[in-house]
Enzyme design. Structure first.
Site, PDB file in Angstrom:
ATOM      1  N   ASP A   8       0.869  -1.163   0.000  1.00  0.00           N
ATOM      2  CA  ASP A   8       0.000   0.000   0.000  1.00  0.00           C
ATOM      3  C   ASP A   8       0.914   1.224   0.000  1.00  0.00           C
ATOM      4  O   ASP A   8       2.066   1.140   0.422  1.00  0.00           O
ATOM      5  CB  ASP A   8      -0.873  -0.054   1.265  1.00  0.00           C
ATOM      6  CG  ASP A   8      -1.732   1.177   1.430  1.00  0.00           C
ATOM      7  OD1 ASP A   8      -2.258   1.686   0.418  1.00  0.00           O
ATOM      8  OD2 ASP A   8      -1.881   1.627   2.580  1.00  0.00           O
ATOM      9  N   ASP A  10       0.010   5.100   0.880  1.00  0.00           N
ATOM     10  CA  ASP A  10      -0.167   6.034   2.006  1.00  0.00           C
ATOM     11  C   ASP A  10      -0.260   5.273   3.322  1.00  0.00           C
ATOM     12  O   ASP A  10      -1.123   4.417   3.496  1.00  0.00           O
ATOM     13  CB  ASP A  10      -1.416   6.885   1.783  1.00  0.00           C
ATOM     14  CG  ASP A  10      -1.340   7.681   0.470  1.00  0.00           C
ATOM     15  OD1 ASP A  10      -0.215   8.067   0.085  1.00  0.00           O
ATOM     16  OD2 ASP A  10      -2.387   7.900  -0.159  1.00  0.00           O
ATOM     17  N   TYR A  19      -5.417  12.259   1.437  1.00  0.00           N
ATOM     18  CA  TYR A  19      -5.260  12.755   0.064  1.00  0.00           C
ATOM     19  C   TYR A  19      -3.896  13.367  -0.232  1.00  0.00           C
ATOM     20  O   TYR A  19      -3.746  14.569  -0.389  1.00  0.00           O
ATOM     21  CB  TYR A  19      -6.391  13.747  -0.268  1.00  0.00           C
ATOM     22  CG  TYR A  19      -7.742  13.111  -0.085  1.00  0.00           C
ATOM     23  CD1 TYR A  19      -8.146  12.074  -0.927  1.00  0.00           C
ATOM     24  CD2 TYR A  19      -8.589  13.494   0.952  1.00  0.00           C
ATOM     25  CE1 TYR A  19      -9.366  11.445  -0.747  1.00  0.00           C
ATOM     26  CE2 TYR A  19      -9.818  12.867   1.140  1.00  0.00           C
ATOM     27  CZ  TYR A  19     -10.194  11.847   0.284  1.00  0.00           C
ATOM     28  OH  TYR A  19     -11.398  11.225   0.462  1.00  0.00           O
ATOM     29  N   ASN A  51      -5.219   3.084  -3.736  1.00  0.00           N
ATOM     30  CA  ASN A  51      -6.490   3.730  -4.094  1.00  0.00           C
ATOM     31  C   ASN A  51      -6.255   5.232  -4.144  1.00  0.00           C
ATOM     32  O   ASN A  51      -5.740   5.804  -3.182  1.00  0.00           O
ATOM     33  CB  ASN A  51      -7.562   3.439  -3.039  1.00  0.00           C
ATOM     34  CG  ASN A  51      -8.099   2.028  -3.117  1.00  0.00           C
ATOM     35  OD1 ASN A  51      -7.827   1.298  -4.075  1.00  0.00           O
ATOM     36  ND2 ASN A  51      -8.873   1.635  -2.122  1.00  0.00           N
ATOM     37  N   GLN A  52      -6.629   5.867  -5.229  1.00  0.00           N
ATOM     38  CA  GLN A  52      -6.388   7.306  -5.370  1.00  0.00           C
ATOM     39  C   GLN A  52      -7.653   8.027  -5.817  1.00  0.00           C
ATOM     40  O   GLN A  52      -7.680   8.696  -6.854  1.00  0.00           O
ATOM     41  CB  GLN A  52      -5.232   7.534  -6.367  1.00  0.00           C
ATOM     42  CG  GLN A  52      -3.877   7.075  -5.842  1.00  0.00           C
ATOM     43  CD  GLN A  52      -3.386   7.878  -4.647  1.00  0.00           C
ATOM     44  OE1 GLN A  52      -3.656   9.065  -4.527  1.00  0.00           O
ATOM     45  NE2 GLN A  52      -2.655   7.237  -3.732  1.00  0.00           N
ATOM     46  N   SER A  53      -8.698   7.880  -5.003  1.00  0.00           N
ATOM     47  CA  SER A  53      -9.961   8.529  -5.365  1.00  0.00           C
ATOM     48  C   SER A  53      -9.847  10.055  -5.335  1.00  0.00           C
ATOM     49  O   SER A  53     -10.701  10.755  -5.878  1.00  0.00           O
ATOM     50  CB  SER A  53     -11.085   8.077  -4.437  1.00  0.00           C
ATOM     51  OG  SER A  53     -10.880   8.599  -3.138  1.00  0.00           O
ATOM     52  N   HIS A  90     -10.680   5.978  -9.083  1.00  0.00           N
ATOM     53  CA  HIS A  90     -12.146   6.110  -9.060  1.00  0.00           C
ATOM     54  C   HIS A  90     -12.739   6.285  -7.671  1.00  0.00           C
ATOM     55  O   HIS A  90     -12.154   5.887  -6.663  1.00  0.00           O
ATOM     56  CB  HIS A  90     -12.769   4.887  -9.751  1.00  0.00           C
ATOM     57  CG  HIS A  90     -12.386   4.816 -11.192  1.00  0.00           C
ATOM     58  ND1 HIS A  90     -11.762   3.730 -11.752  1.00  0.00           N
ATOM     59  CD2 HIS A  90     -12.499   5.747 -12.178  1.00  0.00           C
ATOM     60  CE1 HIS A  90     -11.518   3.976 -13.033  1.00  0.00           C
ATOM     61  NE2 HIS A  90     -11.945   5.189 -13.314  1.00  0.00           N
ATOM     62  N   ARG A  99     -10.206  -1.011  -7.615  1.00  0.00           N
ATOM     63  CA  ARG A  99     -10.119  -0.318  -6.326  1.00  0.00           C
ATOM     64  C   ARG A  99     -10.168  -1.329  -5.186  1.00  0.00           C
ATOM     65  O   ARG A  99     -11.078  -2.146  -5.106  1.00  0.00           O
ATOM     66  CB  ARG A  99     -11.272   0.702  -6.200  1.00  0.00           C
ATOM     67  CG  ARG A  99     -11.174   1.505  -4.911  1.00  0.00           C
ATOM     68  CD  ARG A  99     -12.339   2.498  -4.750  1.00  0.00           C
ATOM     69  NE  ARG A  99     -12.409   2.926  -3.367  1.00  0.00           N
ATOM     70  CZ  ARG A  99     -11.694   3.915  -2.843  1.00  0.00           C
ATOM     71  NH1 ARG A  99     -10.887   4.623  -3.600  1.00  0.00           N
ATOM     72  NH2 ARG A  99     -11.778   4.203  -1.562  1.00  0.00           N
ATOM     73  N   LYS A 100      -9.192  -1.253  -4.277  1.00  0.00           N
ATOM     74  CA  LYS A 100      -9.235  -2.117  -3.096  1.00  0.00           C
ATOM     75  C   LYS A 100     -10.511  -1.827  -2.313  1.00  0.00           C
ATOM     76  O   LYS A 100     -10.871  -0.662  -2.213  1.00  0.00           O
ATOM     77  CB  LYS A 100      -8.000  -1.862  -2.206  1.00  0.00           C
ATOM     78  CG  LYS A 100      -6.675  -2.221  -2.858  1.00  0.00           C
ATOM     79  CD  LYS A 100      -5.495  -1.892  -1.945  1.00  0.00           C
ATOM     80  CE  LYS A 100      -5.233  -0.416  -1.819  1.00  0.00           C
ATOM     81  NZ  LYS A 100      -4.046  -0.055  -1.020  1.00  0.00           N
ATOM     82  N   ASP A 119      -1.717  -0.647   5.857  1.00  0.00           N
ATOM     83  CA  ASP A 119      -1.991  -0.053   7.176  1.00  0.00           C
ATOM     84  C   ASP A 119      -3.479  -0.010   7.486  1.00  0.00           C
ATOM     85  O   ASP A 119      -3.883   0.575   8.480  1.00  0.00           O
ATOM     86  CB  ASP A 119      -1.393   1.365   7.277  1.00  0.00           C
ATOM     87  CG  ASP A 119      -2.145   2.371   6.421  1.00  0.00           C
ATOM     88  OD1 ASP A 119      -2.679   1.984   5.359  1.00  0.00           O
ATOM     89  OD2 ASP A 119      -2.215   3.553   6.824  1.00  0.00           O
TER      90      ASP A 119
END
Ligand SMILES: [Zn+2]
Length: 173
Positions: A8, A10, A19, A51-53, A90, A99-100, A119
């Site tokens: 992962d 972040d 973010y 994941n980068q929504s 997304h 997406r996880k 984490d």
């Protein structure tokens, strides 16, 4: 088929703040460098799954994400480590396969020695659904139904791998 170390981003590579889209918000967990190096020497391929929504939310652009990824990739390269970065931009409500906790970012077939380090329980669930048995959580404050090991900190993981004594943050920053 190479063994895979999934990371992962972040909270594992950089410190967990909401973010992280630009360099001003990216603060290294420098311990991750020797951790990744350790597995690289054991012939693991290293894959970041994130994941980068924030991209689709408009908090930062895809270009910002690419710039940050390229900074991160180059930093690892300086330490002779090649990494691959996979991301889903997304919103959660789209329930994208990538997406996880969906498993689109995890390769098939899996090796029994594949590892996923995260984490959040979401990461552990992703690993579980992806049939990865080594599901390592680094968190000082959450418990987990799906983790196979829980470390309170990066340093605990370094200790478990037997490489803590050699670690000095100043080697990396
Ligand atoms: Zn997606």
């Amino acid at each position: 088929m190479a063994k895979k170390l999934y990371l992962d981003r972040d909270g594992i590579i950089n410190k967990q703040i909401p973010y992280v889209g630009t360099l001003e918000r990216f603060f290294w967990h420098y311990e991750i460098i020797p951790i990744v190096k350790y597995f690289k020497e054991k012939n693991y391929k290293v894959i970041v799954v994130t994941n980068q929504s924030g991209i689709e939310r408009g908090y930062y652009s895809l270009l910002d994400f690419y710039k940050l990824s390229s900074y991160m990739i180059n930093f690892f390269l300086k330490h002779d480590i090649e990494i691959e970065v996979r991301a889903c931009p997304h919103l959660p409500e789209k329930n994208c396969f990538y997406r996880k906790p969906n498993i689109g970012m995890i390769d098939d077939p899996r090796d029994k020695d594949d590892i996923l380090i995260g984490d959040k329980e979401l990461d552990m669930l992703t690993a579980k659904k992806g049939n990865i048995t080594k599901r390592w959580l680094i968190s000082k404050d959450i418990s987990s139904k799906y983790a196979s090991k829980i470390y309170k900190s990066h340093k605990e993981l370094l200790k478990d791998l037997g490489i803590y004594d050699n670690f000095s943050e100043s080697d990396y920053c």
